[in-house]
Design an enzyme around this catalytic site. Structure first.
Site, short mmCIF file in Angstrom:
data_model
loop_
_atom_site.label_atom_id
_atom_site.label_comp_id
_atom_site.label_asym_id
_atom_site.label_seq_id
_atom_site.Cartn_x
_atom_site.Cartn_y
_atom_site.Cartn_z
N HIS A 1 5.45 2.51 -6.61
CA HIS A 1 4.95 1.75 -5.48
C HIS A 1 4.46 0.37 -5.90
O HIS A 1 3.75 0.20 -6.86
CB HIS A 1 3.86 2.52 -4.77
N ASP B 1 8.44 6.28 -6.08
CA ASP B 1 7.12 6.37 -5.44
C ASP B 1 7.14 7.56 -4.50
O ASP B 1 7.95 7.62 -3.58
CB ASP B 1 6.89 5.08 -4.64
N SER C 1 0.77 -1.23 0.00
CA SER C 1 0.00 0.00 0.00
C SER C 1 0.81 1.29 0.00
O SER C 1 2.01 1.24 0.01
CB SER C 1 -0.99 -0.01 1.13
#
Lengths: 461, 461
Positions: free
Chosen positions: B422, B397, B186
């Site tokens: 990510h 990211d 996440s």
């Protein structure tokens, strides 16, 4: 009430841990006794601690309206030895178990005695729904009324209470880097065979004799007389449980010096019990022998003139354990007829479920605790997800069979003492303490010292 | 709605861990997009998994009557590679985050691609209150109705769901000794400066220009025309947010190959965005440059004729995150005017609290998550209370700043990739994958292999 209790005990010291948990067993039968530690290095309880209250969240894990209610959680604090936040001096926290926290504080002298050399702050935190830490306004009757209130009595909520209170306390003390050393103790199994083979045989043989007598004409009267049971007290169905209680709790508190934890007891009470049974002057009167043994546990002071087996007084406020045993603390305990001194018994989940349904209108969740805490193979789980824990077990303690008896990792250490009873190391020291007990405490202090030193080392960049 | 979101990301693989948690950020704005993985080694979604349902406990931590309600939790399973219980073959579990679990399964090809060599069973578990895993009868409208139902949406409950389901599954499979490898991913920040200094300066300078234009007579019409905003859509107060979304999510999904995770995107979309801004043929028309950049994110397919900034469609079912951000996921994010490409912003807890009170009638608990998971110093906590975790972070990211970027212990390993976005490592492989990405995946596979081998070794007496 059928005993649904278990015999899983452990006692641990845990450093830096927010996941330490103490499982504890309490029966519904505790005789009244005056709360008084047998030896204090301090003259009064007022000098042991000051009581404070923390506004605690009722439900840490949900966000519905009731979750936002709060209650006053009691904790006891003593800062006379504390070195202060500027030194990052340690905080010793005792995480309360199923009873009035003052009772535990008064029986955990070890923490007081070692605090000065660590310049530690001492905090005893009371478990929710015990003592004065009652949600729903502080009134036990209200808090214990039904499932909608009692439902918040659970182990995970209690652990979250401790974490929340400790973090808030550190914040208020401006002591974010003070290490927290957590202490906890608990109990819950039985053997006296190591004391005396004859003692074991007499007890083991007595259950059938009691049952046979009770079923004979006039048998109940004979039992009432033999065991000095008060006239207003029931006998049938109560006597065996009353004797079992004495036979469980005496070995559990088989301390080397006179004590008063559950009941006032002489030094080495198991020896005293078996002395009563083995006494050759007693002849073959099994009931007289058993009565003498029960007297050690129930009447060491000699004040009782008769025994009320219906006495349900609860001086230490332990009644919430029945709820816990009906919800998450589901611990199957069978009794084998072959070795046990107790009558054979077979544990039946359905019996428990029926009792809990009738008594609380609640259904047990038998697999939750092992899901939450990994108890099916605690060694494997702790090895990878824990550190800095000392498990002490006294092997005289009947329930030490449920404890961690071997080291799990370099920093998860098991200490055992052949002659020790449960949590004997945590008690106030006395001038008559045997050498092995002094050794245990010295070893614990050394380990805590080493771990704290490692921690302080890790604080320096 | 003011963005209360955060930029705390981490992605982790965790072996044998029941305490892994993925924090995730989702805004309220996701354009509609067709769910379709860009490359499957399997031809249809039907071959990826079969959906099953588990009867889950609503409330693991309390025992009041509502706690005993249950709901159907969806999980996806694929056993085509599984070596079986008799071999103690591993179980790969993806613990779902804030959206439809099928979306995550379709974007987590890594698990599928490595399962055969481990003979692993694959299980994707949906997070409660997302996708089809709706308590209170399965209807989202009922489950999201108010605090008394939504109150059960919390991270600790979700973790307990996973533990309960996994343990039950292992029991049903008679596979108590099969190791469980947990996968999760996440996200949630932003920089494009490394791509192009000019690109950075143009974007950074544009916010004031947009605001100035909006305040001029006819300015809104000019903005509407410049950004091709649909006639029925509002402009004032919406445009900046719409651009921010593109500038956050494009670097977040800056994959080396064409992808469709949040939106369909070309390979290296940040490069494409900055190309549109740096394009010398664009002259000095900042709005035209920005429009070109936004088009990369919002209209790579080229199908859109105008943009509706009021579009609140939620194809991946992410809306529950707003509730989580209002209760426990309280993550302060300030924007500094000095370096950030975004307008300066100051995070204010009171703003958040007011919003949450008005929107949900709920009060945030800003200190709970760090109390529960030890986030204030995650290194110190994890070192002592965790093991066998890989944290991967792609440094492209934007939110990798919130990740674990250095090894914490011998078995808690940080892997970073300078050019990674990510959770790029978790995606299906493609024939155009760069060498560094192949290396990351190879390393992860090697570590998992080693840990599994240690585990199997520990099983033999």
């Amino acid at each position: 009430m059928k005993s649904m209790a278990t015999r899983f005990i452990f006692l641990c010291f845990s450093l830096f841990s927010s996941t330490t948990i103490s499982f504890a067993k309490a029966t519904s039968r505790f005789p009244s006794s005056i709360l008084r530690p047998e030896k204090l290095s301090l003259s009064t309880e007022n000098e042991l601690y000051k009581a404070k209250y923390f506004t605690q969240t009722l439900d840490h894990f949900n966000y519905h309206p009731k979750s936002y209610e709060t209650f006053q959680q009691r904790y006891l604090i003593n800062d006379t030895s504390w070195g202060g936040a500027e030194k990052n001096a340690p905080i010793f926290v005792y995480t309360g178990n199923e009873g009035n926290i003052e009772w535990f504080a008064q029986n955990t002298g070890f923490v007081y005695e070692i605090a000065p050399r660590f310049e530690a702050l001492i905090v005893f935190i009371e478990h929710r729904f015990y003592g004065e830490s009652m949600p729903f306004g502080g009134d036990k009757k209200v808090a214990y009324k039904n499932t909608s209130t009692l439902g918040y009595l659970s182990s995970t909520q209690a652990l979250a209470d401790y974490a929340t209170l400790i973090i808030d306390l550190k914040k208020n003390l401006s002591a974010p880097d003070s290490p927290v050393v957590v202490f906890g103790g608990s109990y819950g199994g039985s053997q006296v065979r190591s004391e005396s083979e004859n003692c074991y045989k007499v007890i083991k043989g007595s259950w059938q004799q009691i049952e046979d007598t009770a079923n004979q004409p006039g048998g109940l009267d004979l039992l009432r007389k033999s065991f000095r049971i008060c006239n207003n007290s029931s006998v049938a169905g109560s006597l065996a449980g009353w004797l079992e209680t004495a036979l469980i709790y005496t070995p559990m508190t088989d301390y080397p010096t006179p004590s008063n934890f559950l009941n006032p007891l002489p030094a080495y009470p198991v020896k005293q019990m078996c002395k009563a049974i083995d006494d050759p002057t007693g002849g073959n009167d099994t009931f007289a022998k058993l009565y003498g043994a029960a007297n050690v546990y129930y009447n060491y002071s000699g004040d009782a003139t008769c025994f009320d087996l219906d006495d349900n007084s609860d001086p230490h406020g332990l009644s919430g354990w029945t709820w816990q045993a009906c919800t998450e603390m589901i611990m199957p305990t069978d009794g084998s007829n072959k070795e046990s001194i107790f009558p054979a018994s077979e544990w039946d989940y359905n019996d428990l479920a029926s009792f809990c349904e009738a008594y609380f209108n609640v259904e047990p969740r038998p697999t939750w605790i092992t899901t939450e805490f990994g108890g099916h193979d605690i060694n494997r789980v702790l090895k990878r997800f824990g550190s800095n824990i000392i498990f002490f077990n006294g092997l005289r303690d009947p329930w030490s069979g449920g404890g961690v008896l071997k080291n799990i990792s370099e920093s998860i250490i098991a200490i055992t003492a052949k002659e020790g009873a449960h949590h004997v190391d945590l008690r106030f020291s006395t001038s008559e303490d045997p050498g092995w007990l002094k050794d245990v405490r010295r070893r614990e202090v050394n380990i805590i010292t080493e771990w704290l030193s490692q921690y302080y080392h890790s604080l320096t960049p």
